[in-house]
Design a protein around this motif. Structure first.
Motif, short mmCIF file in Angstrom:
data_model
loop_
_atom_site.label_atom_id
_atom_site.label_comp_id
_atom_site.label_asym_id
_atom_site.label_seq_id
_atom_site.Cartn_x
_atom_site.Cartn_y
_atom_site.Cartn_z
N ARG A 143 13.94 -4.81 -11.05
CA ARG A 143 12.78 -3.93 -10.87
C ARG A 143 12.33 -3.92 -9.42
O ARG A 143 12.02 -2.86 -8.86
N LEU A 144 12.28 -5.09 -8.79
CA LEU A 144 11.85 -5.14 -7.39
C LEU A 144 12.83 -4.37 -6.50
O LEU A 144 12.41 -3.60 -5.63
N LEU A 145 14.12 -4.54 -6.73
CA LEU A 145 15.12 -3.81 -5.94
C LEU A 145 15.03 -2.31 -6.18
O LEU A 145 15.10 -1.51 -5.23
N THR A 146 14.86 -1.90 -7.42
CA THR A 146 14.72 -0.48 -7.72
C THR A 146 13.48 0.10 -7.06
O THR A 146 13.49 1.22 -6.54
N ASN A 147 12.39 -0.67 -7.07
CA ASN A 147 11.15 -0.19 -6.45
C ASN A 147 11.32 0.00 -4.94
O ASN A 147 10.74 0.92 -4.37
N PHE A 148 12.08 -0.87 -4.31
CA PHE A 148 12.36 -0.68 -2.88
C PHE A 148 13.15 0.61 -2.65
O PHE A 148 12.87 1.36 -1.71
N ASP A 149 14.13 0.87 -3.51
CA ASP A 149 14.90 2.11 -3.39
C ASP A 149 14.00 3.33 -3.57
O ASP A 149 14.09 4.31 -2.81
N LYS A 150 13.14 3.29 -4.58
CA LYS A 150 12.23 4.42 -4.82
C LYS A 150 11.25 4.60 -3.66
O LYS A 150 11.01 5.73 -3.21
N ALA A 151 10.69 3.49 -3.20
CA ALA A 151 9.69 3.56 -2.13
C ALA A 151 10.29 4.13 -0.85
O ALA A 151 9.64 4.90 -0.12
N ALA A 153 12.40 6.35 -0.58
CA ALA A 153 12.60 7.79 -0.70
C ALA A 153 11.28 8.57 -0.68
O ALA A 153 11.29 9.80 -0.68
N LEU A 154 10.15 7.86 -0.69
CA LEU A 154 8.84 8.51 -0.71
C LEU A 154 8.18 8.46 0.67
O LEU A 154 8.45 7.53 1.45
N PRO A 155 7.30 9.39 0.95
CA PRO A 155 6.54 9.32 2.21
C PRO A 155 5.50 8.20 2.12
O PRO A 155 5.12 7.78 1.02
N PRO A 156 5.03 7.67 3.26
CA PRO A 156 3.99 6.64 3.22
C PRO A 156 2.77 7.13 2.45
O PRO A 156 2.39 8.30 2.53
N GLY A 157 2.19 6.24 1.66
CA GLY A 157 1.03 6.62 0.88
C GLY A 157 0.82 5.68 -0.30
O GLY A 157 1.56 4.71 -0.49
N PRO A 158 -0.18 5.97 -1.13
CA PRO A 158 -0.54 5.08 -2.26
C PRO A 158 0.60 4.84 -3.24
O PRO A 158 0.78 3.72 -3.71
N GLU A 159 1.38 5.88 -3.58
CA GLU A 159 2.45 5.70 -4.57
C GLU A 159 3.53 4.78 -4.03
O GLU A 159 4.09 3.96 -4.76
N ARG A 160 3.84 4.88 -2.76
CA ARG A 160 4.83 4.00 -2.15
C ARG A 160 4.35 2.55 -2.16
O ARG A 160 5.10 1.64 -2.49
N PRO A 194 14.96 0.44 6.72
CA PRO A 194 14.25 0.85 7.94
C PRO A 194 13.09 1.80 7.68
O PRO A 194 12.20 1.94 8.52
N GLU A 195 13.07 2.43 6.49
CA GLU A 195 11.98 3.35 6.17
C GLU A 195 10.68 2.61 5.84
O GLU A 195 9.60 3.21 5.87
N LEU A 196 10.79 1.31 5.50
CA LEU A 196 9.65 0.55 5.03
C LEU A 196 9.20 -0.48 6.06
O LEU A 196 9.99 -0.89 6.92
N THR A 197 7.96 -0.91 5.93
CA THR A 197 7.42 -1.95 6.82
C THR A 197 6.90 -3.12 5.99
O THR A 197 6.56 -2.96 4.81
N PHE A 198 6.82 -4.27 6.62
CA PHE A 198 6.32 -5.46 5.94
C PHE A 198 4.89 -5.24 5.44
O PHE A 198 4.52 -5.69 4.34
N ASP A 199 4.07 -4.55 6.21
CA ASP A 199 2.66 -4.35 5.85
C ASP A 199 2.49 -3.50 4.60
O ASP A 199 1.41 -3.49 4.01
N GLU A 200 3.55 -2.79 4.19
CA GLU A 200 3.46 -1.99 2.97
C GLU A 200 3.75 -2.80 1.72
O GLU A 200 3.53 -2.31 0.60
N THR A 201 4.21 -4.03 1.87
CA THR A 201 4.47 -4.89 0.72
C THR A 201 3.24 -5.76 0.47
O THR A 201 2.68 -6.33 1.40
N HIS A 202 2.83 -5.83 -0.79
CA HIS A 202 1.61 -6.57 -1.14
C HIS A 202 1.90 -7.50 -2.31
O HIS A 202 2.41 -7.07 -3.35
N PHE A 203 1.54 -8.77 -2.15
CA PHE A 203 1.75 -9.78 -3.18
C PHE A 203 0.42 -10.47 -3.50
O PHE A 203 -0.24 -10.99 -2.61
N HIS A 204 0.06 -10.44 -4.81
CA HIS A 204 -1.20 -11.03 -5.25
C HIS A 204 -0.94 -11.98 -6.41
O HIS A 204 -0.24 -11.61 -7.37
N LEU A 205 -1.47 -13.19 -6.33
CA LEU A 205 -1.42 -14.14 -7.45
C LEU A 205 -2.84 -14.34 -7.97
O LEU A 205 -3.76 -14.59 -7.20
#
Length: 474
Positions: A143-151, A153-160, A194-205
């Motif tokens: 799921r995490l790998l698939t989400n990276f692939d989907k993200a 392909a999307l423009p920056p924003g809430p859904e990504r 290269p389309e993604l940045t570290f700041d777009e990844t969010h991890f919450h426990l």
């Protein structure tokens, strides 16, 4: 038919069940007993490896032990035990194929383990995933790998950012390990996208208590919190999840975290199918009441012919370190109880006395991503790379059978040279999709059509009325 050999029925093929059968094969004389182990899955899962499987550090198949390969003299039945009538020493076996049937036994060993314990929080049952099985760990990774692939392909924003947000509920060892491993995994993936940045990844426990990892000292747990914060991971203490409808994780603080991956590790409970489906005594927390010698019963009363161990059993902790006076549900206790259980069963069969289970916890070790970990034994604490080596060393040795140890260690060594495996196999959950998409199918039957009449026949039909009129005129 007269049975000369004792019939031993083991319910569950997890840690305690596998080790009981494994050690019984070594201790029993030929013909002394017939051992049957019942589990719907024909393998034992080494659960401490699940966080690393979820992070692509260990091959999923190397984290399980096939029962049929390593139990040479034990009958393996792919089924569930859905009822235990110990008063008549029979169990209801519901196989994965076929009709339920009754199985008689002389000794029953209940080692059915535990399942994820959840609460009736809206959206959790529909959107979260646990971390108790190898299948769940693989699904989390994919799921995490698939989400990276989907993200990507999307423009920056809430859904990504929703696709790149992971929420883990529960701050015990399992929760912290999978949280840290996934954070480490995601950080390594960013370099491949290269389309993604570290700041777009969010991890919450999310942890309801005021601290994490109660198995280690407060100082060590605080170090883990600081280490996670440095890596861009957020830990919410004294916080509860109040809703997860449509993946929007609402917290008791009022904060809402839109997430596409929610991992639930907030506790376990004894396997309810086995516990509720039998007549063995159960304590207030839903576990089978078990003596220190692993026989079912209390100090004053023994249920003859019944044994229990592992997460499904309430075994007194004679070391004094257990919560509420009982052994905590973890791999260390399950493995050691399984070994002792085999010894005690053989002792009773030969008219000897069983011995009590006494194991003092030697420490706790956690993997926190590649080259990082935490180790605690008494007042001794090790952090970072050395703790990570201790984690791999301990679990590499603890993995049962040399065949499995070699597979795991070879995988680890391969990762040092080749890097972590990031192959996404989510499509395996729908293996016929590609075949069905292009498979040729019979054309639908065409509706029946009345064929047109031949010209001569049509002319004859047209002349018929005229001939009739002429005849009538005469």
């Amino acid at each position: 038919m007269t049975h000369t050999a004792h019939r031993i029925l083991i319910v569950g093929g997890g840690y305690a069940g596998f080790y009981t059968a494994w050690k019984l094969e070594k201790r029993l004389r030929r013909g002394e007993a017939e051992v049957t182990i019942v589990d719907p899955l024909a393998y034992m899962t080494y659960q401490p490896f699940l966080p690393e499987v979820a992070a692509g550090s260990i091959e999923a198949r190397h984290s399980v032990v096939p029962l049929r390969r390593h139990l040479k003299r034990t009958r393996i039945v792919a089924a569930k035990v859905t009822g235990i009538d110990h008063a008549h020493k029979t169990a209801t076996i519901t196989p994965i194929a076929g009709e339920p049937y009754q199985q008689e036994y002389d000794q029953i060993v209940v080692t059915a383990g535990a399942v994820s314990r959840t609460f009736p929080i809206p959206g959790i049952a529909d959107n979260a995933i646990g971390l108790k099985t190898i299948e769940e760990a693989v699904a989390i990774r994919d799921r995490l790998l698939t989400n990276f692939d989907k993200a990507a392909a999307l423009p920056p924003g809430p859904e990504r950012e929703r696709l790149l947000t992971v929420v883990v509920v529960g701050g015990g060892f399992a929760g912290i390990e999978v949280f840290a491993e996934l954070r480490s995994f995601a950080s390594s993936l960013v370099a491949k996208y290269p389309e993604l940045t570290f700041d777009e990844t969010h991890f919450h426990l999310i942890e309801a208590m005021g601290r994490i990892m109660p198995e280690v000292s407060l100082k060590t747990s605080e170090w883990v919190l600081k280490d996670l914060a440095k890596r861009g991971a957020f830990v919410h203490l004294d916080t509860q999840v109040t809703s997860a409808v449509d993946g929007d994780v609402e917290l008791s603080t009022g904060e809402v975290i839109p997430a596409d991956l929610i991992v639930w590790t907030a506790g376990v409970m004894a396997n309810p199918t086995v516990v509720r489906g039998g007549d063995l005594p159960v304590e207030e927390r839903g576990r089978i009441r078990t003596r220190a010698d692993l026989r079912v019963g209390t100090d004053d009363e023994i249920v003859e012919g019944a044994w229990a161990a592992g997460d499904v059993a309430a075994v007194p902790d004679l070391s004094g370190g257990g919560v509420g006076g009982y052994c905590v549900p973890n791999a260390q206790h399950a493995v050691r109880q399984g070994k002792l259980l085999a010894k005690n069963i053989v002792a009773v069969l030969r008219g000897e006395n069983p011995v009590d289970y006494l194991h003092k916890n030697l420490g706790a070790v956690a993997g926190l991503g590649l080259y990082n970990g935490a180790f605690q034994s008494g007042n001794i604490a090790i952090k970072g790379f050395l703790a990570w080596l201790a984690h791999r060393g301990y679990h590499g040795l603890a993995m049962p059978t040399w065949e499995r140890k070699l597979r795991v260690v070879a995988g680890w060594l391969g990762n040092v040279v080749l890097g972590r495996d990031m192959a996404n196999l989510e499509a395996v959950q729908h293996p016929r999709a590609a075949f069905e998409e292009f498979a040729a199918r019979p054309r639908p039957a065409q509706p029946a059509v009345t064929p047109p009449q031949a010209p001569r026949d049509a002319g004859a039909a047209a002349d018929a009325p005229e001939k009739s009129r002429v005849a009538a005129g005469r």
